[in-house]
Scaffold this motif. Structure first.
Motif, mmCIF file in Angstrom:
data_model
loop_
_atom_site.group_PDB
_atom_site.id
_atom_site.type_symbol
_atom_site.label_atom_id
_atom_site.label_comp_id
_atom_site.label_asym_id
_atom_site.label_seq_id
_atom_site.Cartn_x
_atom_site.Cartn_y
_atom_site.Cartn_z
ATOM 1 N N SER A 59 0.958 -1.248 0.002
ATOM 2 C CA SER A 59 0.036 -0.076 -0.153
ATOM 3 C C SER A 59 0.794 1.228 0.122
ATOM 4 O O SER A 59 0.575 2.166 -0.741
ATOM 5 C CB SER A 59 -1.017 0.006 1.055
ATOM 6 O OG SER A 59 -1.740 -1.037 1.245
ATOM 7 N N SER A 60 1.929 1.162 0.658
ATOM 8 C CA SER A 60 2.875 2.445 0.875
ATOM 9 C C SER A 60 3.577 2.686 -0.495
ATOM 10 O O SER A 60 3.539 3.679 -0.841
ATOM 11 C CB SER A 60 3.916 2.266 2.130
ATOM 12 O OG SER A 60 3.430 2.046 3.220
ATOM 13 N N HIS A 93 -6.679 6.733 -6.411
ATOM 14 C CA HIS A 93 -6.136 5.452 -6.452
ATOM 15 C C HIS A 93 -5.272 5.480 -5.142
ATOM 16 O O HIS A 93 -5.246 4.398 -4.392
ATOM 17 C CB HIS A 93 -5.139 5.192 -7.610
ATOM 18 C CG HIS A 93 -5.628 5.164 -8.940
ATOM 19 N ND1 HIS A 93 -4.883 5.382 -9.847
ATOM 20 C CD2 HIS A 93 -6.931 4.693 -9.163
ATOM 21 C CE1 HIS A 93 -5.954 5.187 -11.055
ATOM 22 N NE2 HIS A 93 -7.213 4.877 -10.404
ATOM 23 N N SER A 94 -4.587 6.427 -4.724
ATOM 24 C CA SER A 94 -3.906 6.603 -3.557
ATOM 25 C C SER A 94 -4.793 6.399 -2.441
ATOM 26 O O SER A 94 -4.407 5.889 -1.146
ATOM 27 C CB SER A 94 -2.903 7.708 -3.385
ATOM 28 O OG SER A 94 -3.720 8.903 -3.447
ATOM 29 N N SER A 95 -5.948 6.788 -2.228
ATOM 30 C CA SER A 95 -6.991 6.927 -1.397
ATOM 31 C C SER A 95 -7.240 5.392 -1.145
ATOM 32 O O SER A 95 -7.545 5.055 -0.047
ATOM 33 C CB SER A 95 -8.173 7.832 -1.581
ATOM 34 O OG SER A 95 -7.834 9.247 -1.791
ATOM 35 N N ILE A 96 -7.342 4.666 -2.169
ATOM 36 C CA ILE A 96 -7.880 3.161 -2.091
ATOM 37 C C ILE A 96 -6.726 2.462 -1.327
ATOM 38 O O ILE A 96 -6.753 1.708 -0.380
ATOM 39 C CB ILE A 96 -8.030 2.646 -3.378
ATOM 40 C CG1 ILE A 96 -9.193 3.359 -4.139
ATOM 41 C CG2 ILE A 96 -8.034 1.052 -3.426
ATOM 42 C CD1 ILE A 96 -9.367 2.673 -5.540
ATOM 43 N N SER A 97 -5.242 2.881 -1.700
ATOM 44 C CA SER A 97 -4.249 2.053 -1.141
ATOM 45 C C SER A 97 -4.178 2.606 0.388
ATOM 46 O O SER A 97 -3.758 1.767 1.097
ATOM 47 C CB SER A 97 -3.123 2.522 -1.850
ATOM 48 O OG SER A 97 -3.024 2.160 -3.115
ATOM 49 N N LEU A 98 -4.436 3.944 0.571
ATOM 50 C CA LEU A 98 -4.520 4.492 2.041
ATOM 51 C C LEU A 98 -5.411 3.704 3.018
ATOM 52 O O LEU A 98 -5.291 3.367 4.138
ATOM 53 C CB LEU A 98 -4.942 5.959 2.120
ATOM 54 C CG LEU A 98 -4.801 6.639 3.529
ATOM 55 C CD1 LEU A 98 -3.517 6.425 4.097
ATOM 56 C CD2 LEU A 98 -5.279 7.963 3.428
ATOM 57 N N SER A 99 -6.699 3.338 2.388
ATOM 58 C CA SER A 99 -7.737 2.758 3.252
ATOM 59 C C SER A 99 -7.317 1.267 3.711
ATOM 60 O O SER A 99 -7.493 0.657 4.571
ATOM 61 C CB SER A 99 -8.780 2.463 2.536
ATOM 62 O OG SER A 99 -8.945 1.708 1.457
ATOM 63 N N ILE A 100 -6.472 0.442 2.638
ATOM 64 C CA ILE A 100 -5.930 -0.883 2.816
ATOM 65 C C ILE A 100 -4.835 -0.566 3.602
ATOM 66 O O ILE A 100 -4.684 -1.496 4.712
ATOM 67 C CB ILE A 100 -5.597 -1.351 1.321
ATOM 68 C CG1 ILE A 100 -6.563 -1.490 0.410
ATOM 69 C CG2 ILE A 100 -4.859 -2.817 1.665
ATOM 70 C CD1 ILE A 100 -6.294 -2.002 -0.928
ATOM 71 N N LEU A 101 -4.094 0.332 3.695
ATOM 72 C CA LEU A 101 -3.016 0.605 4.575
ATOM 73 C C LEU A 101 -3.421 0.695 6.088
ATOM 74 O O LEU A 101 -2.765 -0.033 6.881
ATOM 75 C CB LEU A 101 -2.187 1.803 4.158
ATOM 76 C CG LEU A 101 -0.843 2.169 5.310
ATOM 77 C CD1 LEU A 101 0.219 0.985 5.441
ATOM 78 C CD2 LEU A 101 -0.292 3.381 4.752
#
Length: 309
Positions: A59-60, A93-101
């Motif tokens: 995610s990062s 897209h980075s917000s999706i990764s942030l929620s997974i993080l």
């Protein structure tokens, strides 16, 4: 995302995570079919939080690629500090990764507090469901108008994410359901497969459907079709591709189940037979011990009765 690599790398991460969940869920069910209890993540013996560390790292890396590595200026902001329209999809897209993080971090924290927090397992599942909800929401209301062929690919992707979301929520009420866990794990893996396939089909010129072409618009590559007939044909091909991959996915999941059942299923069968045998032995031996006791008691009564006489 928005490139071949941007779809393939996240797809590989989802695929690896889904296969890891499939393996562990099937293995646990084969070993303990009567006491099966699924988990939203699985610890490793030597490094307990390896799966969560993998999610955090992936995610990062995705956030860094979207906001700092991908843009030409190595930052997604305009000269006046605002977000330009051509970088809105990077923030999505980075917000999706942030929620997974955030899910991975919360899962780690809640696991360490599991002895003090009674609802830690349910809260972890809710955090995972929130991540899937964020992913579904942002793909559905994407700033990039997913129309035509690209829109068809992303519509099917949303359906796969919806299955992951629903089965994750069902896991709160049905933690002992093997089928719910199996569908959730396979949907995560299939989400990865579809992302990889989507990236290859949309960003490889030789794989673009006949009558369509790659068009660059605001720095974003889009697949356009010259005629309505070519567009209809391209969408139909996407549906066929999904159908074929879906069948292959089912075959692979069932094959994996049969292989793991053959590997681990015999152990539980052998131990259960031994247990049943021991129970039968105990049941057979118990009357033999009770009968002599009765006889000795009766003999004692007879002896006492004889002495009194």
């Amino acid at each position: 995302m928005g490139t071949l690599v941007g779809h393939v790398l996240p797809g590989l991460a989802f695929l690896a995570l889904g296969l890891w969940h499939l393996f562990n869920n099937i293995k646990l069910f084969c070993l303990r079919p009567n006491t099966f209890y699924s988990s939203i993540w699985f610890p490793v013996s030597k490094i307990r939080y390896l799966e969560l560390y993998f999610i955090m790292f992936s995610s990062s890396a995705s956030i860094s690629m979207e906001l700092f590595v991908g843009p030409r200026k190595h930052h997604p902001f305009d000269s006046d500090g605002t977000i330009p329209s051509n970088h809105l999809h990077n923030f999505e897209h980075s917000s999706i990764s942030l929620s997974i993080l955030v899910y991975a971090v919360l899962a780690l924290v809640l696991d360490r507090a599991r002895y003090r927090a009674a609802a830690s397992e349910g809260l972890t599942i809710l955090a995972a469901a929130a991540a899937f909800s964020q992913e579904l929401l942002l793909f559905h209301f994407h700033s990039t108008d997913h129309v035509g062929v690209e829109g068809q690919y992303h519509l099917i992707l949303q359906l796969i994410i919806l299955v992951s979301l629903l089965t994750t929520l069902m896991g709160i009420a049905l933690p002992k359901s093997f089928l719910v866990s199996l569908v959730r794990s396979s949907s995560i893996a299939f989400q990865g497969v579809w992302l990889i396939f989507l990236g290859c089909m949309l960003y490889t010129p030789s794989l673009i459907p006949k009558g369509c072409f790659i068009h660059v618009e605001d720095g974003h590559k889009l697949v356009k079709c010259s005629t309505e007939e070519a567009l209809h044909r391209a969408k139909s091909l996407v549906n066929l591709e999904f159908s074929w991959l879906f069948v292959i996915n089912i075959i692979c999941v069932v094959t994996l189940y049969l292989i793991l059942d053959q590997t681990y299923g015999g152990n539980i069968e052998y131990s259960s037979l031994t247990t049943n045998y021991q129970r039968e032995q105990c049941d057979e031996e118990q009357p033999h011990f009770e009968t002599p006791k009765k006889s000795f008691v009766q003999m004692g009564i007879l002896v006492d009765h004889g002495e009194k006489m």
